[in-house]
Motif scaffolding. Structure first.
Motif, PDB file in Angstrom:
ATOM      1  N   LYS A   1       0.807  -1.136   0.128  1.00  0.00           N
ATOM      2  CA  LYS A   1      -0.037  -0.046  -0.158  1.00  0.00           C
ATOM      3  C   LYS A   1       0.708   0.978  -0.003  1.00  0.00           C
ATOM      4  O   LYS A   1       0.569   2.160  -0.814  1.00  0.00           O
ATOM      5  CB  LYS A   1      -0.972  -0.050   1.300  1.00  0.00           C
ATOM      6  CG  LYS A   1      -1.968  -0.925   1.242  1.00  0.00           C
ATOM      7  CD  LYS A   1      -2.888  -0.777   2.561  1.00  0.00           C
ATOM      8  CE  LYS A   1      -3.765  -2.242   2.598  1.00  0.00           C
ATOM      9  NZ  LYS A   1      -4.656  -2.165   3.875  1.00  0.00           N
TER      10      LYS A   1
ATOM     11  N   TYR B   1     -12.362   2.083  -5.901  1.00  0.00           N
ATOM     12  CA  TYR B   1     -11.617   2.936  -4.927  1.00  0.00           C
ATOM     13  C   TYR B   1     -12.665   4.018  -4.613  1.00  0.00           C
ATOM     14  O   TYR B   1     -13.285   4.666  -5.564  1.00  0.00           O
ATOM     15  CB  TYR B   1     -10.425   3.452  -5.794  1.00  0.00           C
ATOM     16  CG  TYR B   1      -9.339   2.654  -5.421  1.00  0.00           C
ATOM     17  CD1 TYR B   1      -8.359   2.880  -4.541  1.00  0.00           C
ATOM     18  CD2 TYR B   1      -9.079   1.627  -6.355  1.00  0.00           C
ATOM     19  CE1 TYR B   1      -7.001   2.316  -4.332  1.00  0.00           C
ATOM     20  CE2 TYR B   1      -7.749   0.702  -6.028  1.00  0.00           C
ATOM     21  CZ  TYR B   1      -7.039   0.998  -5.135  1.00  0.00           C
ATOM     22  OH  TYR B   1      -6.019   0.302  -4.982  1.00  0.00           O
TER      23      TYR B   1
ATOM     24  N   GLU C   1      -9.696   5.013  -1.230  1.00  0.00           N
ATOM     25  CA  GLU C   1      -9.196   3.923  -0.462  1.00  0.00           C
ATOM     26  C   GLU C   1      -9.894   2.742  -1.184  1.00  0.00           C
ATOM     27  O   GLU C   1     -11.132   2.619  -1.679  1.00  0.00           O
ATOM     28  CB  GLU C   1      -9.848   3.876   0.900  1.00  0.00           C
ATOM     29  CG  GLU C   1      -9.297   4.914   1.911  1.00  0.00           C
ATOM     30  CD  GLU C   1      -7.659   4.617   2.193  1.00  0.00           C
ATOM     31  OE1 GLU C   1      -7.785   3.179   2.285  1.00  0.00           O
ATOM     32  OE2 GLU C   1      -6.988   5.263   2.572  1.00  0.00           O
ATOM     33  N   GLN C   2      -9.124   1.582  -1.178  1.00  0.00           N
ATOM     34  CA  GLN C   2      -9.640   0.314  -1.855  1.00  0.00           C
ATOM     35  C   GLN C   2     -10.933  -0.414  -1.090  1.00  0.00           C
ATOM     36  O   GLN C   2     -10.832  -0.459   0.252  1.00  0.00           O
ATOM     37  CB  GLN C   2      -8.576  -0.586  -2.077  1.00  0.00           C
ATOM     38  CG  GLN C   2      -8.716  -1.897  -2.994  1.00  0.00           C
ATOM     39  CD  GLN C   2      -8.106  -2.974  -3.044  1.00  0.00           C
ATOM     40  OE1 GLN C   2      -7.731  -3.638  -1.956  1.00  0.00           O
ATOM     41  NE2 GLN C   2      -7.258  -2.909  -4.170  1.00  0.00           N
ATOM     42  N   GLN C   3     -11.968  -0.514  -1.803  1.00  0.00           N
ATOM     43  CA  GLN C   3     -13.053  -1.222  -1.145  1.00  0.00           C
ATOM     44  C   GLN C   3     -13.472  -2.599  -1.775  1.00  0.00           C
ATOM     45  O   GLN C   3     -13.227  -2.631  -3.102  1.00  0.00           O
ATOM     46  CB  GLN C   3     -14.088  -0.216  -1.000  1.00  0.00           C
ATOM     47  CG  GLN C   3     -14.127   1.061  -0.616  1.00  0.00           C
ATOM     48  CD  GLN C   3     -13.842   1.088   0.882  1.00  0.00           C
ATOM     49  OE1 GLN C   3     -14.426   0.409   1.611  1.00  0.00           O
ATOM     50  NE2 GLN C   3     -12.714   2.028   1.454  1.00  0.00           N
TER      51      GLN C   3
ATOM     52  N   LYS D   1       1.170   3.956  -2.985  1.00  0.00           N
ATOM     53  CA  LYS D   1       0.817   5.398  -2.735  1.00  0.00           C
ATOM     54  C   LYS D   1       2.088   6.241  -3.161  1.00  0.00           C
ATOM     55  O   LYS D   1       1.829   7.387  -3.856  1.00  0.00           O
ATOM     56  CB  LYS D   1       0.716   5.724  -1.341  1.00  0.00           C
ATOM     57  CG  LYS D   1       0.144   6.983  -1.070  1.00  0.00           C
ATOM     58  CD  LYS D   1      -0.319   7.296   0.571  1.00  0.00           C
ATOM     59  CE  LYS D   1      -0.851   8.512   1.011  1.00  0.00           C
ATOM     60  NZ  LYS D   1      -1.299   8.508   2.275  1.00  0.00           N
TER      61      LYS D   1
END
Length: 224
Positions: A21, A71, A75-77, A25
């Protein structure tokens, strides 16, 4: 247009997701949480009272499962049949089920197709147990991230403590050793170091040290 991919493999608790992660980023890549996808599948089986040992029932239910990634606010969902299950998939029960059912080729093949599709359309960082060896065999950079079982158990123990959950560090380490054995000895796409992967042992490194080390390796590759 050339898309870059970084594959990070390694055993449970080595810090793969945290590092992946941070790298994504910093490089402005997409982080593909493959472990979360397997956990979403596992959650479906748990909810429908399907035992991890019931291979036939698992095979017959796979086509009823739809898992997608979106996203939202950066944030990844993770969505399971349209429901956002991002928080529900982080329990110990789901983790153990995910490890148990991931040995089945039908489960893995359903998810691998989506993972490869994502990597063909964008710059990605992907972590798991067979990314460099099976999912993305042509990844630009392959990392095998590991740490001692004692260190991985210590990290997990501290995580649980922070959540107010009582735990026995020796039991945690035994669970980690057992999971390593299952992951390394499954018949289909077992956990192993890719021949061209770079080993990074995070036992005595900070998160930022690991992240910076891997980014340096990546920059060397794209600058050559």
């Amino acid at each position: 247009m050339k898309h870059f991919s970084i594959a990070i493999d390694g055993p449970a608790g080595a810090g793969k997701s945290t590092i992946a992660k941070k790298i994504a980023k910093e490089l402005n890549f997409i982080y593909v949480d493959t472990g979360a996808m397997y956990r979403a599948m596992a959650l479906y089986f748990i909810r429908n009272n399907i035992d991890a040992s019931d291979k036939e029932k698992i095979k017959n239910n796979i086509n009823l499962v739809d898992i997608s990634i979106e996203y939202i606010d950066g944030e990844q969902q993770i969505f399971l049949n349209g429901e956002n299950v991002s928080r529900l998939i982080r329990t110990e029960e789901v983790g153990k089920m995910a490890s148990a059912v991931s040995v089945y080729p039908d489960v893995r093949l359903k998810l691998v197709e989506l993972q490869r599709s994502l990597a063909s359309k964008a710059n990605v960082v992907m972590d798991g147990r067979d990314i460099g060896t099976y999912v993305l065999p042509n990844a630009d950079l392959k990392i095998y991230l590991t740490a001692s079982t004692k260190e991985r158990a210590r990290r997990r123990f501290l995580e649980l403590q922070e959540k107010g959950i009582m735990a026995d560090i020796d039991v945690i380490e035994k669970d980690i050793i057992d999971r390593d054995y299952r992951d390394m000895n499954r018949d289909f796409a077992p956990l192993k170091q890719a021949e061209d992967a770079i080993v990074v042992d995070s036992s005595d490194m900070t998160i930022d040290e690991v992240k910076d080390t891997i980014i340096q390796y990546f920059k060397k590759i794209i600058n050559n």
